[in-house]
Motif scaffolding. Structure first.
Motif, PDB file in Angstrom:
ATOM      1  N   LEU A   1     -41.290 -34.897   4.621  1.00  0.00           N
ATOM      2  CA  LEU A   1     -40.561 -33.890   5.403  1.00  0.00           C
ATOM      3  C   LEU A   1     -40.408 -34.309   6.866  1.00  0.00           C
ATOM      4  N   GLY A   2     -40.762 -35.556   7.165  1.00  0.00           N
ATOM      5  CA  GLY A   2     -40.540 -36.076   8.504  1.00  0.00           C
ATOM      6  C   GLY A   2     -41.758 -36.038   9.405  1.00  0.00           C
ATOM      7  N   GLY A   3     -42.933 -35.743   8.853  1.00  0.00           N
ATOM      8  CA  GLY A   3     -44.159 -35.692   9.649  1.00  0.00           C
ATOM      9  C   GLY A   3     -44.963 -36.973   9.542  1.00  0.00           C
ATOM     10  N   PRO A   4     -46.134 -36.992  10.178  1.00  0.00           N
ATOM     11  CA  PRO A   4     -46.981 -38.183  10.117  1.00  0.00           C
ATOM     12  C   PRO A   4     -47.634 -38.304   8.740  1.00  0.00           C
ATOM     13  N   PRO A   5     -48.110 -39.514   8.356  1.00  0.00           N
ATOM     14  CA  PRO A   5     -48.811 -39.647   7.072  1.00  0.00           C
ATOM     15  C   PRO A   5     -49.975 -38.668   7.026  1.00  0.00           C
ATOM     16  N   THR A   6     -50.017 -37.839   6.011  1.00  0.00           N
ATOM     17  CA  THR A   6     -50.996 -36.749   5.956  1.00  0.00           C
ATOM     18  C   THR A   6     -51.425 -36.525   4.517  1.00  0.00           C
ATOM     19  N   LYS A   7     -52.711 -36.330   4.303  1.00  0.00           N
ATOM     20  CA  LYS A   7     -53.178 -35.981   2.951  1.00  0.00           C
ATOM     21  C   LYS A   7     -53.129 -34.465   2.804  1.00  0.00           C
ATOM     22  N   GLY A   8     -52.901 -34.012   1.601  1.00  0.00           N
ATOM     23  CA  GLY A   8     -52.841 -32.561   1.412  1.00  0.00           C
ATOM     24  C   GLY A   8     -53.261 -32.144   0.016  1.00  0.00           C
ATOM     25  N   ILE A   9     -53.864 -30.973  -0.065  1.00  0.00           N
ATOM     26  CA  ILE A   9     -54.176 -30.390  -1.375  1.00  0.00           C
ATOM     27  C   ILE A   9     -54.071 -28.872  -1.225  1.00  0.00           C
ATOM     28  N   GLY A  10     -53.661 -28.206  -2.298  1.00  0.00           N
ATOM     29  CA  GLY A  10     -53.547 -26.756  -2.203  1.00  0.00           C
ATOM     30  C   GLY A  10     -53.413 -26.117  -3.563  1.00  0.00           C
ATOM     31  N   PHE A  11     -53.298 -24.807  -3.551  1.00  0.00           N
ATOM     32  CA  PHE A  11     -53.098 -24.068  -4.803  1.00  0.00           C
ATOM     33  C   PHE A  11     -52.299 -22.812  -4.517  1.00  0.00           C
ATOM     34  N   ALA A  12     -51.734 -22.237  -5.573  1.00  0.00           N
ATOM     35  CA  ALA A  12     -51.071 -20.937  -5.457  1.00  0.00           C
ATOM     36  C   ALA A  12     -51.505 -20.071  -6.634  1.00  0.00           C
TER      37      ALA A  12
END
Ligand code: AMP
Length: 525
Positions: free
Chosen positions: A394-405
């Motif tokens: 999405l145009g941001g810096p390299p980033t790790k992510g985890i989530g839930f819904a």
């Protein structure tokens, strides 16, 4: 009795009403409280965003983006331009000289307003818009001549003018959010959250919109409670803690009988998932004839999705397919093993489910799903996973992510089916008053009782005591406070317990003390 009215909630949407909303509030309060104990902060992104954001983040070829989004043009940036646009677009072919000149005048105005909107930034300076304005100018300039020559070519020129007008792109294309992860990542980038102490841990709750076929547990406006952890680390402990947090929440909210399924889907590198997908594809080709039409199509478009199939006759075949756990690269295999160890350390029970997959490239490694009993086919109450790479996409810096819904509607349904629905919303005290003086006292008593935290019903007009007590009963009130002119002048108030009809007399301070002591004893008033 429900009545059919002219206006009804749109298909797939519904009103959440009391007393059920008390259960929704309880669920949401529990989420605030549990997530707070894991040191997550709340984020409230808007419910609409540029369509492009979802197309990128969720994937343009997913059902969600290609079929299910509520998308609209946001014309608000230029009301005047929009008005002119509509007038010209809907104009009939001019029949007289005057009508032709009027149309030319309108077009001239649209050009002037359009050009100044281009300058002020209200209209995007795209090549399409610049060309459209030139075309409008060209056809508009032909109109006066036609008017003077007896109206011969009006039809085709007016039609060409209308076509040119439709080429003008007046607004942004926006969509109601079908999910919130994209918005959270957008906000992370927009607010430079990579500068904050890492990782950033946020949660959200609110409505999501998908134009799906409505059924029990599936709505077009539904509610999710979700969380995301974004930052520089993909330590397995982060995955495990996020999962521990959801399971703690389900436990605290009273949803027993849930099953946690986990899997690792590796990552998008030649020696990992893509190699597995090739093997899977080859194996699927071998059994293609035995598969249904949907799965046959997916062999080409998205072979992993075949593993999602619920079709009874495909199950035995799917069981023989290669499994991703046997094809993970060394790092992904180690990460998966560590996540499982970390879950065990936290006492979180899980089941490995090799068929749990996600179709998008940036989803990687840990995926999980939680199902609840008693929900039929729509039994998934929570989906989650790791998505390193999405922020960068999405145009941001390299980033790790985890989530839930979490699907809140389904969670509520499940609680209700397990007998954990909301208690009917009764009143603590119904004030039955008669007489002018009694009314003034009743208003003051209502204020004092409410300030002390009791729920109080004060009828707005005078009722005979018999009628008032009947109402109090119907509303599920615990007590009726009877205030007539006599009670007021004697300073001795009557409190009736509606369940057994007993009555007690109190002075005003005694009454408050009595009600407080009942509440303190832990009884529901
Ligand atoms: P997803 O964002 O598709 O991973 O969905 C996460 C959770 O949201 C699911 O497990 C469901 O509980 C819930 N959910 C998704 N779509 C709907 C819907 N149309 N109606 C109700 N709940 C939904």
């Amino acid at each position: 009795m429900a009545t059919k009215s002219k206006f009804q909630a749109i298909r797939g949407t519904r009103d959440l009403l009391p007393p059920e909303t008390a259960l929704w509030n309880h669920v949401e309060q529990t989420a605030h409280s549990v997530f707070g104990t894991f040191a997550f902060g709340e984020i409230r992104p808007p419910v609409f965003e540029p369509t492009e954001l979802f197309a990128r983040a969720v994937g343009g070829d997913t059902d969600i983006v290609s079929k299910e989004m509520y998308t609209f043009k946001d014309y608000d940036s230029s009301q005047e331009l929009q008005g002119l646009w509509i007038l010209i677009f809907s104009a009939k072919d001019p029949k007289t000289q005057d009508e032709t000149l009027d149309l030319a005048k309108l077009a001239g105005k649209l050009i002037a307003v359009g050009r100044s909107a281009l300058e002020s930034g209200q209209l995007s300076k795209t090549p399409e818009n610049l060309r459209a304005l030139d075309q409008i100018e060209l056809y508009a300039s032909k109109l006066p001549g036609i008017a003077n020559q007896g109206q011969r070519e009006t039809g085709p020129v007016a039609a060409a003018l209308r076509d040119a007008v439709t080429e003008l792109d007046l607004g942004d294309e926006l969509s109601l959010r079908p999910e919130a992860t994209a918005s959270v990542c957008r906000a992370y980038i927009e607010h430079g959250m990579q500068q904050l102490p890492q990782p950033v841990k946020v949660y959200y709750m609110g409505p999501m919109f998908r134009r799906e076929r409505p059924q029990k547990g599936r709505y077009r406006q539904f509610y999710q409670i979700g969380a995301e952890v974004l930052g520089g680390s993909d330590a397995p402990a982060i995955d495990a803690e996020v999962i521990e947090m959801v399971m703690t929440f389900f436990d605290r909210v009273g949803l027993s009988d849930v099953e946690l399924d986990i899997n690792s889907i590796g990552h998008n590198a030649p020696d990992c998932r893509p190699a597995y997908v090739q093997k899977l594809k080859a194996a699927l080709e071998q059994v293609k004839d035995k598969l249904g039409a949907d799965s046959q199509r997916r062999i080409e478009t998205n072979p992993l999705r075949v593993l999602d199939s619920k079709l009874e006759r495909e199950q035995a075949i799917i069981a023989t397919l290669p499994r991703i756990a046997d094809h993970l690269c060394t790092e992904c295999a180690a990460h998966y093993a560590a996540v499982k160890r970390q879950l065990e350390l936290r006492g979180v029970f899980f089941k490995e489910n090799w068929r749990l997959v996600r179709g998008l490239d940036y989803y990687m490694r840990t995926t999980f799903e939680i199902t609840a009993k008693g929900l039929g086919s729509q039994n998934a109450v929570c989906g989650g996973g790791r998505y390193d790479g999405l922020v960068e996409l999405l145009g941001g810096p390299p980033t790790k992510g985890i989530g839930f819904a979490i699907g809140e509607d389904r969670l509520i349904l499940s609680l209700q089916e397990n007998g954990k629905g909301a208690a009917p919303q009764g009143r603590d005290v119904y004030i039955a008053w008669m007489g002018e003086r009694a009314y003034a006292t009743a208003v003051r008593a209502a204020k004092d009782l409410r300030n002390a935290g009791f729920s109080v019903e004060l009828p707005p007009t005078e009722l005979k005591f018999g009628k008032a007590l009947e109402r109090a009963d119907k509303l599920g009130s615990r007590y009726a406070l009877i205030l007539g002119d006599n009670e007021v002048s004697e300073g001795s108030w009557t409190l009736k317990t509606l369940a057994d009809g007993t009555q007690q007399k109190f002075t005003e301070p005694e009454l408050l003390e009595f009600l407080k002591s009942v509440k303190a004893s832990g009884e529901r008033l």
